[in-house]
Motif scaffolding. Structure first.
Motif, mmCIF file in Angstrom:
data_model
loop_
_atom_site.group_PDB
_atom_site.id
_atom_site.type_symbol
_atom_site.label_atom_id
_atom_site.label_comp_id
_atom_site.label_asym_id
_atom_site.label_seq_id
_atom_site.Cartn_x
_atom_site.Cartn_y
_atom_site.Cartn_z
ATOM 1 N N SER A 4 74.146 29.768 64.818
ATOM 2 C CA SER A 4 74.334 30.398 63.514
ATOM 3 C C SER A 4 75.450 29.703 62.749
ATOM 4 O O SER A 4 76.261 28.976 63.323
ATOM 5 N N GLY A 5 75.495 29.952 61.458
ATOM 6 C CA GLY A 5 76.556 29.361 60.647
ATOM 7 C C GLY A 5 77.929 29.888 60.993
ATOM 8 O O GLY A 5 78.941 29.231 60.720
ATOM 9 N N THR A 6 77.964 31.067 61.632
ATOM 10 C CA THR A 6 79.272 31.629 61.976
ATOM 11 C C THR A 6 79.987 30.803 63.034
ATOM 12 O O THR A 6 81.210 30.828 63.113
ATOM 13 N N ALA A 7 79.221 30.071 63.854
ATOM 14 C CA ALA A 7 79.852 29.233 64.880
ATOM 15 C C ALA A 7 80.707 28.147 64.236
ATOM 16 O O ALA A 7 81.864 27.929 64.618
ATOM 17 N N GLU A 8 80.140 27.471 63.244
ATOM 18 C CA GLU A 8 80.891 26.419 62.555
ATOM 19 C C GLU A 8 82.075 27.003 61.776
ATOM 20 O O GLU A 8 83.166 26.424 61.759
ATOM 21 N N GLU A 71 77.954 36.924 66.205
ATOM 22 C CA GLU A 71 76.925 36.221 66.970
ATOM 23 C C GLU A 71 75.987 37.214 67.658
ATOM 24 O O GLU A 71 74.769 37.006 67.719
ATOM 25 N N ARG A 72 76.539 38.274 68.151
ATOM 26 C CA ARG A 72 75.741 39.320 68.810
ATOM 27 C C ARG A 72 74.762 39.941 67.818
ATOM 28 O O ARG A 72 73.583 40.146 68.125
ATOM 29 N N ARG A 73 75.277 40.229 66.626
ATOM 30 C CA ARG A 73 74.443 40.826 65.591
ATOM 31 C C ARG A 73 73.359 39.847 65.136
ATOM 32 O O ARG A 73 72.201 40.225 64.924
ATOM 33 N N ALA A 74 73.746 38.570 64.985
ATOM 34 C CA ALA A 74 72.783 37.550 64.543
ATOM 35 C C ALA A 74 71.668 37.359 65.558
ATOM 36 O O ALA A 74 70.553 36.974 65.192
ATOM 37 N N ALA A 75 71.965 37.639 66.832
ATOM 38 C CA ALA A 75 70.955 37.505 67.882
ATOM 39 C C ALA A 75 70.055 38.731 67.970
ATOM 40 O O ALA A 75 69.138 38.762 68.796
#
Length: 253
Positions: A4-8, A71-75
């Motif tokens: 996800s974009g949140t990782a970057e 990340e949990r929510r995005a998954a």
């Protein structure tokens, strides 16, 4: 699971937090370290570093937990999970770090030795700040029954060791399997700060482009030099570093 974009975004934010500590550490060094009384200076300098870590380390850990939730929510994972902040480095740990970096300064150090020791201390504080986020995410993934584990994600300039670990993907499940201090900057100027990140995994893991390329190259090298032994480690380092590395390179017959 695709990245996800949140990782970057998280990686950029963590880099900013770590970089912000540098000028503060240098200022503390300049005002609190007495080269003529190194032993007496340690408690003052360590206390200043603990204050820096209390602010920036906590910010790093809090950001790590926010990143984990995102990340949990995005998954698509639902349900609640208990997340907690990791402990800050203890007084003994910070003091030991200071004592380690200033050890070459006893006697009659030159200006370069002092610069190297100062830079090593700044790097150590950066590492401790980054560790807060890493530990927060690893602990969350370890406690969360919905998490499959976590993966190591490198940044540009990562060493051969880190890049090889990143090719393993989401095989990590506990903090015990982590090592982010394989190349901590040393008082003699060698080494450097590990800037790898921890990425939680909740389903199928999608490696980064760098990890995919590294895995393909490593497999090619093992066809030439075998899967174990000194030769494959040297070949891998030469590939990553782009320079000859001392040691024998014996290809498979």
């Amino acid at each position: 699971m695709a990245r996800s974009g949140t990782a970057e975004q998280h990686q950029v934010a963590q880099a900013g937090l770590a970089a912000a500590t540098g000028p503060l550490v240098l200022a503390a060094w300049a005002h609190l370290l007495d080269l003529h009384d190194l032993k007496g200076s340690v408690p003052r300098l360590a206390a200043a570093l603990r204050s820096i870590l209390a602010q920036y380390g906590r910010a790093s850990a809090s950001a790590g937990l926010t990143y984990y939730r995102n990340e949990r929510r995005a998954a698509g994972v639902t349900g609640r999970v208990h997340l907690s902040l990791p402990p800050l480095p203890s007084n003994a740990e910070v003091t030991a770090a200071v004592e380690h970096v200033i050890s070459p300064l006893y006697g009659a150090p030159d200006a370069q030795a002092e610069r190297d020791a100062r830079d090593a201390l700044a790097s150590e504080v950066e590492q401790m700040v980054l560790d807060q986020s890493r530990q927060a995410v690893m602990s969350a993934a370890e406690a969360d029954r919905e998490a499959k584990g976590w993966a190591r994600v490198t940044e540009p300039g990562a060493c051969s060791f880190c890049r090889l670990l990143a090719t393993r993907g989401a095989v990590y499940g506990t903090k015990v399997s982590a090592d982010f201090r394989a190349h901590t900057k040393q008082p003699n100027g060698s080494g450097g700060t590990c800037r790898c990140h921890v990425e939680p995994v909740f389903g199928h893991y999608e490696p980064t482009a760098q990890a995919r390329m590294d895995l393909a190259e490593y497999k090619r090298l093992t066809d030439e030099f075998g899967k174990s032994g000194r030769a494959i480690h040297i070949a891998w380092r030469q590939h990553v570093e782009g320079r000859p590395v001392t040691g024998p390179l014996r290809k498979l017959a």
